[in-house]
Structure formats: structure tokens, C-alpha cells
Design a protein around this motif. Sequence first.
Motif, short mmCIF file in Angstrom:
data_model
loop_
_atom_site.label_atom_id
_atom_site.label_comp_id
_atom_site.label_asym_id
_atom_site.label_seq_id
_atom_site.Cartn_x
_atom_site.Cartn_y
_atom_site.Cartn_z
N GLY A 105 43.91 31.70 23.28
CA GLY A 105 44.86 31.93 24.36
C GLY A 105 45.45 33.33 24.35
N ILE A 106 45.74 33.85 25.53
CA ILE A 106 46.45 35.12 25.68
C ILE A 106 47.66 34.87 26.58
CG2 ILE A 106 44.54 36.71 25.27
CD1 ILE A 106 44.04 36.78 28.28
N ALA A 107 48.67 35.73 26.46
CA ALA A 107 49.87 35.57 27.28
C ALA A 107 50.56 36.91 27.44
CB ALA A 107 50.83 34.55 26.65
N GLY A 108 51.25 37.09 28.57
CA GLY A 108 52.00 38.33 28.78
C GLY A 108 52.44 38.51 30.21
N TRP A 109 53.13 39.63 30.44
CA TRP A 109 53.66 39.97 31.77
C TRP A 109 52.89 41.14 32.37
CZ3 TRP A 109 56.83 38.61 27.68
CH2 TRP A 109 57.73 37.55 27.88
N GLY A 110 51.65 41.33 31.96
CA GLY A 110 50.88 42.50 32.39
C GLY A 110 50.46 42.46 33.85
N ILE A 111 49.72 43.50 34.24
CA ILE A 111 49.29 43.66 35.63
C ILE A 111 48.34 42.54 36.03
CG2 ILE A 111 47.90 45.15 37.14
CD1 ILE A 111 49.10 47.53 35.73
N THR A 112 48.53 42.02 37.25
CA THR A 112 47.70 40.94 37.78
C THR A 112 46.66 41.49 38.74
OG1 THR A 112 49.10 40.52 39.71
CG2 THR A 112 49.75 39.45 37.65
N GLU A 152 35.13 36.76 31.54
CA GLU A 152 35.09 35.99 32.79
C GLU A 152 35.81 36.78 33.87
OE1 GLU A 152 36.80 31.78 34.63
OE2 GLU A 152 36.79 32.10 32.46
N LYS A 153 35.24 36.84 35.06
CA LYS A 153 35.83 37.63 36.14
C LYS A 153 37.24 37.13 36.47
CE LYS A 153 35.09 39.08 40.95
NZ LYS A 153 35.40 40.50 40.67
N GLY A 154 38.19 38.06 36.47
CA GLY A 154 39.56 37.75 36.87
C GLY A 154 40.41 37.09 35.80
N VAL A 155 39.85 36.89 34.60
CA VAL A 155 40.62 36.26 33.51
C VAL A 155 40.63 37.23 32.34
CG1 VAL A 155 40.88 34.26 32.01
CG2 VAL A 155 39.87 33.99 34.29
N ASP A 156 41.76 37.90 32.12
CA ASP A 156 41.77 38.98 31.14
C ASP A 156 43.21 39.38 30.84
OD1 ASP A 156 40.81 40.97 29.47
OD2 ASP A 156 40.03 42.25 31.07
N SER A 157 43.41 40.01 29.69
CA SER A 157 44.67 40.73 29.46
C SER A 157 44.55 42.07 30.18
CB SER A 157 44.90 40.93 27.96
OG SER A 157 43.76 41.49 27.34
N CYS A 191 40.76 45.83 34.85
CA CYS A 191 40.72 44.63 34.00
C CYS A 191 39.95 43.50 34.69
CB CYS A 191 42.14 44.16 33.71
SG CYS A 191 43.25 45.43 33.10
N GLY A 192 39.54 42.53 33.89
CA GLY A 192 38.96 41.31 34.44
C GLY A 192 37.57 41.46 35.02
N GLN A 193 36.78 42.40 34.49
CA GLN A 193 35.41 42.56 34.98
C GLN A 193 34.49 41.53 34.32
OE1 GLN A 193 33.77 46.58 35.10
NE2 GLN A 193 35.82 47.41 34.76
N LYS A 194 33.61 40.96 35.10
CA LYS A 194 32.66 39.98 34.57
C LYS A 194 31.75 40.65 33.55
CE LYS A 194 29.21 36.53 35.85
NZ LYS A 194 28.46 35.88 36.96
N GLY A 195 31.61 40.02 32.39
CA GLY A 195 30.73 40.54 31.35
C GLY A 195 31.35 41.58 30.45
N PHE A 196 32.63 41.96 30.72
CA PHE A 196 33.31 42.95 29.88
C PHE A 196 34.49 42.28 29.17
CE2 PHE A 196 31.20 46.68 31.64
CZ PHE A 196 31.31 47.58 30.58
N PRO A 197 34.32 41.91 27.90
CA PRO A 197 35.43 41.28 27.17
C PRO A 197 36.51 42.30 26.82
CG PRO A 197 33.58 41.66 25.71
CD PRO A 197 33.10 42.04 27.08
#
Length: 216
Positions: A105-112, A152-157, A191-197
Motif C-alpha cells: 500500500g501507498i498513501a499521501g496527499w500528492g498530485i492526482t 498500472e496506469k493511473g495508480v502511482d505515488s 506519474c502513473g504511466q503504464k509499465g513504469f513502476p
Amino acid sequence: AHCVSKEALPANWRLSAVRLGEWNLETPQDCQFDKKGNQLCSDPPIDFSIEEEICHPLYNETTKKYDIALLRLQEKVNFNNFTTPICLPGSASSSASNYEGVAMGIAGWGITEQFNKSLKKLKALIQGENLERCKAKYRMDIDNTQICAGGEKGVDSCNGDSGGPLMFVQSFHGRESFFLIGVISFGPTPCGQKGFPGVYTRVDTFISWIQNTIRK
């Protein structure tokens, strides 16, 4: 926490305090309604002044290696039902896992995805990624002091989440507990690019440094 070089901050900026027990930045106290319509509120968040910032002495801003820091607070924290400590993992030698395929799990108030910082703490589940594939994506050296996770696309810190937790839930003394597996370090732009952890500092490789530092 993670490390920030002095050159990266304006001259009149300084980290002076941390806040514990926060969720919604728009309200002085966090409240929600249960299924019966009863309002449930947490204790108000508490600010603690920082006595000392301790960045790892081997931190390298270019390679992002050793991207971990400790904050010594000026006073003792009295924990409650809404503010509790997270567990540290065992040393790396006792962990055979490289966390590939493990849900964390990740958590924070970062950019959406709207390119604004969130006013509420957001959370997401991501999976550990193979280090060699991660290294090939970034075309830089990523080693066993780091963890790659996500892709995963759109799911990232993202920006504003750095220094936050990469967490793993594990049974400890008969109850489920959160363990601090990693510290958010860096990731793709945007952030949140598919294939880029994202890349995280692996905490269990720094247990000795953490323990030796807090004893001083």
C-alpha cells in the motif's frame, strides 16, 4: 522521510514541524458518518516541532541511492486510536523476498490525475516489480537497497508523496500490523504511466543505520 538537498529548497524554506493524525486538510477535525448516520470523529491532529533532520550520509541526489532520512522530534508522541506507530521490518538478511508480485500500500496527499494536490489522504494498492525490468525501464542502476512497485496506469505515488510509506500488512503477535517496507523516492514523469513502476528506498536494508542513529 526521504532526502532533499538544500539547493532544491528556497533559501527561506525549512522543515520545522510534522503533523500526526491528519486525513482531511480542509477540516480542523476529521469526521465521518457510519451506516446508522452517527458522526464519528477522530482526535484533532497534533503538530510536533522537529529537533533534528538526519539524512543518510551516503545519499546521492543524482542516483537517488540511500534516499532515506530520520526526523527527531522535540517531544514524545502520545499515541491514540488514530495515531499509531508503524512497524519496522526485520533486517534484509532475514527477508528472502524481493517483493516482486507482492501487494503493498501507498498513501499521501500528492498530485492526482487532475494535477492538483489532494486535500484528503489517498491510498492505493500496488504490486512489487522485478528489479531488472525496472532497471531497464529507467536505464539506471537500481539495486537491492531499492524496491520497484506499481506500473498500472493511473495508480502511482507522485509529487508531494515523496518520503511517504510503502506498506505491507502482516500478522504480528496475533494481529494484523502495518510494516514500513519502503519510502517513496522517485518515479516516472508524468506519474502513473503504464509499465513504469515507482522506485522506493528499501527500509529493511537500513535497519542497522536506523537503530544506531536513534540511539545517539
